[in-house]
Design a protein around this motif. Sequence first.
Motif, PDB file in Angstrom:
ATOM      1  N   ARG A 135      -2.926  63.476  59.225  1.00 37.88           N
ATOM      2  CA  ARG A 135      -2.252  62.522  58.942  1.00 37.88           C
ATOM      3  C   ARG A 135      -2.767  61.288  58.092  1.00 37.88           C
ATOM      4  O   ARG A 135      -2.436  60.764  57.070  1.00 37.88           O
ATOM      5  N   TRP A 156       4.297  70.227  56.893  1.00 43.07           N
ATOM      6  CA  TRP A 156       3.819  69.009  56.364  1.00 43.07           C
ATOM      7  C   TRP A 156       2.282  68.971  56.016  1.00 43.07           C
ATOM      8  O   TRP A 156       1.586  68.520  55.202  1.00 43.07           O
ATOM      9  N   LYS A 160       0.060  69.525  52.502  1.00 41.86           N
ATOM     10  CA  LYS A 160      -0.949  68.464  51.858  1.00 41.86           C
ATOM     11  C   LYS A 160      -2.516  69.202  51.787  1.00 41.86           C
ATOM     12  O   LYS A 160      -3.427  68.468  51.377  1.00 41.86           O
TER      13      LYS A 160
END
Length: 345
Positions: A135, A156, A160
Amino acid sequence: MTARPIGYYVHHHGAGHLTRARVIRDATNLPVTMLGSRIGAEGIALPDDRLDEGFDGRDHAADRPKVLHYAPLDHDGIRSRVARIAQWIEHARPALMIVDVSVEVAMLARLASVPVLNVRLSGRRDDPAHLEAFRGAQALIAPFAREIEHPTTPEWVCAKTFYAPGLTDAAPVQSTASGGVLVILGEGGTSLTAQAIAEAASACPQHQWRVVGNMSAPPACPTNLVFAGWCESVGNEVANASVVVGAAGNGVVGLVMASDRPFVCIPEPRPFGEQHATASGLQLAGAAIIHPSWPDAQDWPAIIASALALDPAVRRTMYDPQAASKLARWLEEQASARGTQEMAA
């Protein structure tokens, strides 16, 4: 105009991290400084951070924060290591920090105000430490094909990620397909024994067997088996084999796929199920023959036949010969996005 450097943290376990770092460094036009315990004169040498009882990626401390994997207390090597990395960051002002791999170094660089690019390895990495490191990263790098992504990986994280299935130092080699079986023993450790390999070779007298890696021949070695020790030209060995037998580390898998050789994959135990996840992905894709442990000797003739019957078109999807150059251009875009260009002094 001059470019600020990219820092590249290189984990010490096995040969794959350092090989990958060299490939990326050599492909990009940006200056790259490597930092690690085993890089010698190639970069910034860091003190050893391992505990005396060995290293498996975690310290097993009951009071360790959940966002860390390895932070043993009162360790002089770790104190010096953190200070050395922070000192280099302060003076070099890197544009980016590639971390291959360490949650702690990724967090340290992020705390030091450096954009981080985390290298992601295979396996189930949905624990709090991995997810928070992902993150906090500007972007992620996966040295494997999207097709073998672990099913538990959050979307996610995938979104990325820059997938680069082909970060290997394998050079183009004209294959002679000599009919031999090559067994590769990586530097990260193996559960195989010389006796088990000798028994497999005895069961396949029609094939020549060759072992590369740090293992000595057993007392009774069949005439169709050679223990060649470690060699620097592993790429040549792979390209000239008819079938390759090895573990599921990214380095070995990348080398075999780059050389387009039939592969019998026997994953080794690694933290977070890394090799078993890679092997599972290869099996689902039909790119390799997978066995969870070394098969019995009498099974090897059929195993080799199955490997030779694999569709080569499938394994070719596991490797991109332009992966290094594509990644290099992407890295330069990542650096440019952060305004890394400065006027020369």
